[in-house]
Design a protein around this motif. Structure first.
Motif, PDB file in Angstrom:
ATOM      1  N   PRO A 236      32.330  34.369 -12.352  1.00 28.27           N
ATOM      2  CA  PRO A 236      33.454  33.818 -11.587  1.00 28.27           C
ATOM      3  C   PRO A 236      33.873  32.440 -12.105  1.00 28.27           C
ATOM      4  N   THR A 237      35.176  32.239 -12.196  1.00 27.80           N
ATOM      5  CA  THR A 237      35.690  30.956 -12.685  1.00 27.80           C
ATOM      6  C   THR A 237      35.762  29.919 -11.576  1.00 27.80           C
ATOM      7  N   CYS A 238      35.930  30.372 -10.334  1.00 28.51           N
ATOM      8  CA  CYS A 238      36.047  29.447  -9.208  1.00 28.51           C
ATOM      9  C   CYS A 238      34.665  29.022  -8.726  1.00 28.51           C
ATOM     10  N   GLY A 239      34.574  27.837  -8.150  1.00 32.68           N
ATOM     11  CA  GLY A 239      33.284  27.331  -7.694  1.00 32.68           C
ATOM     12  C   GLY A 239      32.776  28.023  -6.448  1.00 32.68           C
ATOM     13  N   LYS A 240      33.673  28.382  -5.509  1.00 35.96           N
ATOM     14  CA  LYS A 240      33.229  28.960  -4.244  1.00 35.96           C
ATOM     15  C   LYS A 240      32.489  30.290  -4.431  1.00 35.96           C
ATOM     16  N   PRO A 241      32.992  31.257  -5.253  1.00 35.83           N
ATOM     17  CA  PRO A 241      32.215  32.497  -5.453  1.00 35.83           C
ATOM     18  C   PRO A 241      30.822  32.244  -6.025  1.00 35.83           C
ATOM     19  N   ARG A 242      30.695  31.259  -6.908  1.00 35.01           N
ATOM     20  CA  ARG A 242      29.369  30.952  -7.461  1.00 35.01           C
ATOM     21  C   ARG A 242      28.427  30.461  -6.369  1.00 35.01           C
ATOM     22  N   TYR A 243      28.935  29.625  -5.476  1.00 33.07           N
ATOM     23  CA  TYR A 243      28.111  29.146  -4.368  1.00 33.07           C
ATOM     24  C   TYR A 243      27.722  30.307  -3.447  1.00 33.07           C
ATOM     25  N   PHE A 244      28.650  31.240  -3.239  1.00 36.26           N
ATOM     26  CA  PHE A 244      28.356  32.401  -2.399  1.00 36.26           C
ATOM     27  C   PHE A 244      27.247  33.255  -3.016  1.00 36.26           C
ATOM     28  N   ILE A 245      27.289  33.432  -4.353  1.00 31.53           N
ATOM     29  CA  ILE A 245      26.267  34.234  -5.035  1.00 31.53           C
ATOM     30  C   ILE A 245      24.886  33.605  -4.858  1.00 31.53           C
ATOM     31  N   VAL A 246      24.808  32.293  -5.059  1.00 29.24           N
ATOM     32  CA  VAL A 246      23.532  31.590  -4.891  1.00 29.24           C
ATOM     33  C   VAL A 246      23.065  31.691  -3.440  1.00 29.24           C
ATOM     34  N   LEU A 247      24.003  31.546  -2.509  1.00 28.22           N
ATOM     35  CA  LEU A 247      23.651  31.590  -1.091  1.00 28.22           C
ATOM     36  C   LEU A 247      23.167  32.982  -0.683  1.00 28.22           C
ATOM     37  N   ILE A 248      23.728  34.038  -1.277  1.00 30.21           N
ATOM     38  CA  ILE A 248      23.279  35.404  -0.982  1.00 30.21           C
ATOM     39  C   ILE A 248      21.818  35.578  -1.389  1.00 30.21           C
ATOM     40  N   GLY A 249      21.466  35.092  -2.590  1.00 31.05           N
ATOM     41  CA  GLY A 249      20.077  35.188  -3.035  1.00 31.05           C
ATOM     42  C   GLY A 249      19.121  34.422  -2.135  1.00 31.05           C
ATOM     43  N   ILE A 250      19.509  33.212  -1.741  1.00 28.36           N
ATOM     44  CA  ILE A 250      18.650  32.401  -0.872  1.00 28.36           C
ATOM     45  C   ILE A 250      18.507  33.038   0.509  1.00 28.36           C
ATOM     46  N   LEU A 251      19.610  33.550   1.057  1.00 30.43           N
ATOM     47  CA  LEU A 251      19.565  34.178   2.377  1.00 30.43           C
ATOM     48  C   LEU A 251      18.688  35.429   2.379  1.00 30.43           C
ATOM     49  N   ASN A 252      18.733  36.207   1.297  1.00 32.63           N
ATOM     50  CA  ASN A 252      17.876  37.383   1.219  1.00 32.63           C
ATOM     51  C   ASN A 252      16.407  37.006   1.138  1.00 32.63           C
ATOM     52  N   PHE A 253      16.094  35.951   0.373  1.00 33.11           N
ATOM     53  CA  PHE A 253      14.705  35.493   0.310  1.00 33.11           C
ATOM     54  C   PHE A 253      14.241  35.009   1.680  1.00 33.11           C
ATOM     55  N   LEU A 254      15.078  34.229   2.356  1.00 35.49           N
ATOM     56  CA  LEU A 254      14.719  33.738   3.685  1.00 35.49           C
ATOM     57  C   LEU A 254      14.540  34.896   4.664  1.00 35.49           C
ATOM     58  N   ASN A 255      15.389  35.921   4.559  1.00 34.68           N
ATOM     59  CA  ASN A 255      15.263  37.080   5.441  1.00 34.68           C
ATOM     60  C   ASN A 255      13.911  37.754   5.252  1.00 34.68           C
ATOM     61  N   GLN A 256      13.519  38.007   3.989  1.00 30.40           N
ATOM     62  CA  GLN A 256      12.230  38.662   3.743  1.00 30.40           C
ATOM     63  C   GLN A 256      11.067  37.793   4.204  1.00 30.40           C
ATOM     64  N   PHE A 257      11.143  36.499   3.940  1.00 31.95           N
ATOM     65  CA  PHE A 257      10.055  35.598   4.325  1.00 31.95           C
ATOM     66  C   PHE A 257       9.925  35.521   5.850  1.00 31.95           C
ATOM     67  N   LEU A 258      11.067  35.352   6.545  1.00 34.48           N
ATOM     68  CA  LEU A 258      11.014  35.171   7.997  1.00 34.48           C
ATOM     69  C   LEU A 258      10.611  36.453   8.716  1.00 34.48           C
ATOM     70  N   ILE A 259      11.084  37.612   8.225  1.00 32.57           N
ATOM     71  CA  ILE A 259      10.677  38.872   8.843  1.00 32.57           C
ATOM     72  C   ILE A 259       9.174  39.096   8.642  1.00 32.57           C
ATOM     73  N   SER A 260       8.690  38.797   7.428  1.00 33.36           N
ATOM     74  CA  SER A 260       7.253  38.941   7.163  1.00 33.36           C
ATOM     75  C   SER A 260       6.442  37.987   8.043  1.00 33.36           C
ATOM     76  N   TYR A 261       6.934  36.767   8.206  1.00 32.34           N
ATOM     77  CA  TYR A 261       6.255  35.803   9.072  1.00 32.34           C
ATOM     78  C   TYR A 261       6.257  36.290  10.528  1.00 32.34           C
ATOM     79  N   GLY A 262       7.379  36.855  10.951  1.00 28.58           N
ATOM     80  CA  GLY A 262       7.452  37.371  12.312  1.00 28.58           C
ATOM     81  C   GLY A 262       6.471  38.503  12.555  1.00 28.58           C
ATOM     82  N   LEU A 263       6.336  39.395  11.569  1.00 30.70           N
ATOM     83  CA  LEU A 263       5.404  40.520  11.714  1.00 30.70           C
ATOM     84  C   LEU A 263       3.956  40.065  11.752  1.00 30.70           C
ATOM     85  N   THR A 264       3.641  38.967  11.054  1.00 30.18           N
ATOM     86  CA  THR A 264       2.252  38.500  11.001  1.00 30.18           C
ATOM     87  C   THR A 264       1.881  37.612  12.185  1.00 30.18           C
TER      88      THR A 264
END
Length: 355
Positions: A236-264
Motif C-alpha cells: 500500500p502506498t498510503c500510510g493508513k492501510p499500512r497502520y491497519f495491517i500492523v494493527l491487525i497482526g497485533i490485535l490477533n496476537f493479543l486475542n490469542q494471548f488474552l483468550i489463552s490467559y482467560g482459559l488458564t
C-alpha cells in the motif's frame, strides 16, 4: 446539610471491593478484551478490501504475530524442537488448516457482512464433535446431531439463497455473497480440524507456545511464496492501510494471548466460551457504527440460531465437567468412608496372638 458522596480512594471499601472483583474475574475480563480485539480486526480487514490482496494481508498478519510470539518465547524460554513424527504431522495439519481457514475467512469478510461471517465461523465448535467422533472416538449423540441441524438452519437464514427466499435476486452481488458464505462454511470445517488437532497435540504434551510458533512461521512463509508466484503483491502506498495491517497482526496476537490467559485463570473454562460468544454482537455493533451496515431481521434470526447451537455445545460440555467432578468427589468420599469403616472393623476385632 448536603449529603457527601463516598470518594473512590485506594483505602476506601468501594475501591477494595472493585479490585477484589476484578482480580477474581480477571480471566473473564481478559477474554472479553481479547474478543473485542478480534472483532476490531475484522472491521479493519473490511476497510482494507480495496487496498490489499487477501494473500498479502494473511502474510503480514502472521509475520507480525510471529514476531510477537518469538519475542515472548525468548523471554519465557520456549522450546521449539519437534519431539516425534506424530507431533510434526499434527503441527503441519494444525498450521495448514488454520492458514487456509484464515485466508477463506478474510475472503468472506471482503465480500459480505463481517458480522455474518463471524457468526457463521462461530459455529465451529458444533462441528468439532464430528471430527472428535471420527479421530478421537468421542461419543456423538442425538443432541449433537440436533445442534448441527440448528447451526445449518442458522447459516441458511444468514445466506438467504434465492431458491429459498423469493425476495432475493441472483445478481453479481448476491453471487459474490453466496461464494463468501461457502468460504465461511469451509472455514468452519477447517476450524473444527484445527480444534481437533490441538486436542490431539495436548494429549502428547505439546505446549501452546510451540503450536503458535509453528502456526505463525508457516503463515508467514506459505502466503509469501504463493503471493510471489501469483505476482499478487502490492504494498500500500498510503500510510493508513499500512497502520491497519500492523494493527491487525497485533490485535490477533493479543486475542490469542488474552483468550489463552482467560482459559488458564478462569475458575470454569466454559464461562470463557460464554463470554467469547459476545464476539458476534460486538462485531455487528462495530459494523453498524463504523461501516454503517445494518443486517435484516432474517439474518439476525440466523445469527441467534448459530450462537444458540454453539452455546448448546458449551453448556453440554460444562454439564459433563460438573458431572465428572461430582462423581469424582462422591467416589473419593466413598473411598474415604470405606477406609474409615475398615479401620473401625479392625479396631473392634480381638488382637491376634502374634500381636
Amino acid at each position: 446539610m448536603a449529603r457527601r458522596t463516598p470518594r473512590l480512594t485506594t483505602d476506601s471499601v468501594l475501591f477494595k471491593n472493585l479490585r477484589s472483583g476484578l482480580l477474581d474475574h480477571r480471566g473473564l475480563l481478559a477474554t472479553f478484551i481479547g474478543t473485542f480485539c478480534f472483532a476490531s480486526q475484522g472491521i479493519l480487514v473490511k476497510l482494507l478490501k480495496d487496498e490489499v490482496p487477501v494473500i498479502e494481508l494473511v502474510c503480514f498478519r502472521y509475520s507480525i504475530q510471529g514476531l510477537c510470539t518469538v519475542v515472548c518465547g525468548i523471554w519465557s524460554g520456549m522450546q521449539i524442537r519437534v519431539q516425534s513424527k506424530r507431533e510434526a504431522m499434527l503441527l503441519f495439519t494444525r498450521t495448514s488448516s488454520g492458514l487456509v481457514g484464515v485466508a477463506l475467512l478474510y475472503y468472506a469478510m471482503f465480500n459480505m457482512s463481517v458480522g455474518m461471517v463471524i457468526a457463521i465461523a462461530f459455529g465451529a465448535p458444533v462441528f468439532v464433535g464430528i471430527f472428535a467422533w471420527i479421530f478421537i472416538r468421542e461419543p456423538f449423540l442425538w443432541r449433537d446431531v440436533l445442534l448441527v441441524v440448528i447451526n445449518l438452519a442458522g447459516i441458511v437464514l444468514i445466506a438467504q439463497p434465492p431458491f429459498l427466499f423469493k425476495s432475493e435476486t441472483f445478481d453479481s452481488s448476491k453471487k459474490s455473497e453466496l461464494i463468501a458464505v461457502v468460504a465461511a462454511v469451509s472455514t468452519v470445517f477447517l476450524t473444527a480440524i484445527v480444534f481437533t488437532s490441538i486436542r490431539l497435540l495436548a494429549l502428547i504434551s505439546c505446549s501452546v507456545s510451540k503450536m503458535v510458533f509453528y502456526y505463525s512461521v508457516g503463515g508467514s512463509i506459505f502466503p509469501a511464496i504463493i503471493g510471489l508466484a501469483m505476482q499478487d503483491w502490492v504494498l500500500p502506498t498510503c500510510g493508513k492501510p499500512r497502520y491497519f495491517i500492523v494493527l491487525i497482526g497485533i490485535l490477533n496476537f493479543l486475542n490469542q494471548f488474552l483468550i489463552s490467559y482467560g482459559l488458564t485463570t478462569a475458575k470454569k473454562s466454559y464461562f470463557v466460551s460464554v463470554v467469547n460468544s459476545s464476539l458476534v454482537p460486538l462485531t455487528i455493533i462495530l459494523e453498524i457504527f463504523i461501516l454503517h451496515e445494518i443486517p435484516n431481521w432474517i439474518s439476525l434470526l440466523g445469527v441467534g440460531l448459530v450462537i444458540g447451537s454453539a452455546l448448546g455445545v458449551v453448556f453440554r460440555e460444562g454439564a459433563l465437567i460438573e458431572t465428572k467432578s461430582t462423581n469424582g468427589g462422591q467416589q473419593e468420599d466413598r473411598r474415604v468412608q470405606e477406609e474409615k469403616d475398615d479401620d473401625n472393623e479392625q479396631s473392634c476385632m480381638p488382637n491376634s496372638p502374634a500381636e
